[in-house]
Design an enzyme around this catalytic site. Structure first.
Site, short mmCIF file in Angstrom:
data_model
loop_
_atom_site.label_atom_id
_atom_site.label_comp_id
_atom_site.label_asym_id
_atom_site.label_seq_id
_atom_site.Cartn_x
_atom_site.Cartn_y
_atom_site.Cartn_z
N CYS A 53 11.24 4.01 15.33
CA CYS A 53 10.32 2.96 15.81
C CYS A 53 11.04 1.76 16.39
CB CYS A 53 9.43 2.49 14.67
SG CYS A 53 8.52 3.80 13.93
N ASN A 62 0.20 3.16 14.70
CA ASN A 62 1.65 3.01 14.87
C ASN A 62 2.12 4.01 15.93
OD1 ASN A 62 4.41 3.05 14.68
ND2 ASN A 62 4.49 3.19 12.45
N HIS A 72 6.62 -4.96 15.36
CA HIS A 72 6.28 -3.54 15.31
C HIS A 72 4.87 -3.39 14.73
CE1 HIS A 72 6.46 0.67 15.13
NE2 HIS A 72 6.66 0.77 13.84
N1 ACO Z 1 -7.05 7.52 2.17
C1 ACO Z 1 -7.42 7.31 0.89
N2 ACO Z 1 -6.54 7.18 -0.12
C2 ACO Z 1 -5.23 7.25 0.20
C3 ACO Z 1 -4.77 7.47 1.51
C4 ACO Z 1 -5.75 7.62 2.51
N3 ACO Z 1 -5.43 7.82 3.79
N4 ACO Z 1 -3.43 7.51 1.50
C5 ACO Z 1 -3.03 7.31 0.23
N5 ACO Z 1 -4.13 7.17 -0.57
C6 ACO Z 1 -4.17 6.92 -2.00
C7 ACO Z 1 -2.92 7.37 -2.68
O1 ACO Z 1 -2.99 8.75 -2.97
C8 ACO Z 1 -2.94 6.51 -3.93
O2 ACO Z 1 -3.83 7.11 -4.84
P1 ACO Z 1 -3.48 7.16 -6.42
O3 ACO Z 1 -3.34 5.73 -6.83
O4 ACO Z 1 -4.65 7.87 -6.99
O5 ACO Z 1 -2.19 7.92 -6.47
C9 ACO Z 1 -3.59 5.21 -3.45
O6 ACO Z 1 -4.25 5.53 -2.22
C10 ACO Z 1 -2.62 4.09 -3.20
O7 ACO Z 1 -1.55 4.58 -2.46
P2 ACO Z 1 -0.34 3.66 -2.12
O8 ACO Z 1 0.71 4.49 -1.49
O9 ACO Z 1 0.01 2.84 -3.32
O10 ACO Z 1 -0.97 2.65 -1.05
P3 ACO Z 1 -0.30 1.42 -0.37
O11 ACO Z 1 -1.09 0.23 -0.66
O12 ACO Z 1 1.19 1.36 -0.59
O13 ACO Z 1 -0.50 1.76 1.18
C11 ACO Z 1 0.67 2.64 3.06
C12 ACO Z 1 0.05 2.94 1.71
C13 ACO Z 1 -0.43 2.21 4.00
C14 ACO Z 1 1.32 3.92 3.59
C15 ACO Z 1 1.71 1.51 2.90
O14 ACO Z 1 2.59 1.79 1.86
C16 ACO Z 1 2.48 1.30 4.16
O15 ACO Z 1 1.98 0.88 5.17
N6 ACO Z 1 3.80 1.57 4.12
C17 ACO Z 1 4.64 1.42 5.30
C18 ACO Z 1 4.41 2.57 6.18
C19 ACO Z 1 5.01 2.37 7.52
O16 ACO Z 1 4.98 1.28 8.05
N7 ACO Z 1 5.56 3.43 8.07
C20 ACO Z 1 6.10 3.45 9.34
C21 ACO Z 1 7.18 2.40 9.56
S1 ACO Z 1 8.45 2.87 10.61
C22 ACO Z 1 7.79 3.80 11.72
O17 ACO Z 1 6.95 3.27 12.39
C23 ACO Z 1 8.08 5.26 11.86
#
Ligand code: ACO
Length: 314
Positions: free
Chosen positions: A101, A271, A241
């Site tokens: 990215c 993204n 980003h």
């Molecule tokens: N819909 C519903 N529930 C979901 C989903 C979904 N799409 N995805 C995950 N969950 C659930 C999980 O299973 C978890 O359930 P559990 O508590 O029963 O286990 C719960 O939601 C919470 O999950 P978390 O992973 O704790 O959620 P978080 O608040 O951390 O958000 C996210 C997840 C959005 C992925 C966040 O961590 C994030 O944005 N991380 C950075 C990702 C990123 O930016 N990646 C790319 C960067 S570099 C590039 O661009 C390639």
């Protein structure tokens, strides 16, 4: 941008998710998906043609094409070579940049080095990705985040002081296992078994990526501000980003720059990886959000880990 829109509602019919979850956790409402046969190089070519039109130069004047992408049309030749063929940039040397990215700003840095060393003076930098081609559509943790698109910029010598005034790139390979695609390369070539294991798709430890993203983008921003002799107050617009609105809010808070000064379009596109800041920069420019003389801070983060920041005097 590809024409096809995939909304959160559409996704909730594919995996166990909801518009409410995706919106509150990420800020994303919809994303674009490339049509069948619409390759990374096709999106890159469209972006390049629009940049050429805006710069009022012909493709033959380009002498270097850099395409930042994690989803090249093929492992080789470089996607930049396909773009060269499609736009007729017969005088250009071509290469791809693999910095996930963060690739578009790595491209800006590389272009700047070639330009200041007077080896190549008109450089086409493209960020293009078709992440939906490496998305695991059964994994709700990742499939809701990504979209397809491309953006481009042309860099060259400017008579005035305006332009790229400060750049920084960095990486930390210790975190190469928190955001990666294990299959499809030479370590784990595509086989029938590997396809069944979804190895040629994005694997991500979301929480760790989130933490690292905020830390890296804040320090990368501070570095280019210090190098340029500017403070956060001098920045008219930040183009970060476009991964997650909460990441952007975290950066705004730590840099003490009001969120209103950040350009955000991830609600429309998700993204788009290497394309994200290029698309946002183009939108901010064409909509008049950034004006002649403004200091614009661009800051990105991606798999690798990689990060980069640039200050442009527009
Ligand atoms: N819909 C519903 N529930 C979901 C989903 C979904 N799409 N995805 C995950 N969950 C659930 C999980 O299973 C978890 O359930 P559990 O508590 O029963 O286990 C719960 O939601 C919470 O999950 P978390 O992973 O704790 O959620 P978080 O608040 O951390 O958000 C996210 C997840 C959005 C992925 C966040 O961590 C994030 O944005 N991380 C950075 C990702 C990123 O930016 N990646 C790319 C960067 S570099 C590039 O661009 C390639």
């Amino acid at each position: 941008m590809p024409e096809k829109i995939l909304t959160n509602e559409d996704l909730s019919r594919i995996v166990d998710t909801s518009d409410e979850w995706i919106t509150t956790r990420t800020g994303i409402k919809e994303r674009r998906v490339a049509a069948k046969g619409e390759d990374t190089s096709d999106m890159a070519t469209e972006a390049a043609l629009k940049a050429l039109e805006q710069a009022k130069i012909s493709a033959k004047e380009i002498n270097l094409i850099l395409v930042a992408t994690a989803t090249p049309d093929m492992l080789f030749p470089a996607t930049a070579c396909f773009v060269q063929k499609k736009i007729g940039a017969t005088n250009a040397a071509c290469l791809d940049i693999s910095a996930a990215c963060a690739g578009f700003l790595f491209g800006i840095e590389i272009a700047q080095q070639f330009i200041t060393s007077h080896t190549h003076d008109t450089v086409l930098v493209i960020g293009a990705d078709k992440l939906t081609s490496i998305t695991n559509w059964t994994d709700r943790n990742t499939c809701v985040l990504f979209g397809d698109g491309a953006g481009a910029a042309i860099l060259g010598h400017r008579g005035s002081a305006h332009g790229v005034i400060s750049t920084h790139i960095g990486s930390d390979g210790q975190f190469s296992d928190i955001l990666f695609m294990p299959g499809g390369g030479s370590r784990c070539p595509i086989t029938r078994d590997n396809v069944d294991l979804n190895l040629a798709t994005i694997h991500m430890t979301g929480k760790e990526v989130y933490k690292q993203a905020v830390t890296a983008m804040v320090s990368a921003s501070q570095k280019v501000l210090a190098d340029a002799g500017l403070t956060a107050d001098d920045i008219a617009c930040v183009i970060p980003h476009q991964a997650n609105l909460r990441i952007i809010e975290g950066i705004a808070d730590r840099l003490q720059i009001p969120l209103e000064r950040f350009y955000v379009n991830l609600d429309k596109y998700g993204n788009t990886s290497a394309a994200a800041v290029a698309i946002a920069l183009d939108e901010a420019n064409r909509s008049g959000r950034i004006k002649h003389g403004d200091y614009v801070l661009l800051v990105v983060f991606g798999g690798g880990l990689t990060w980069a920041s640039t200050i442009v005097e527009w």
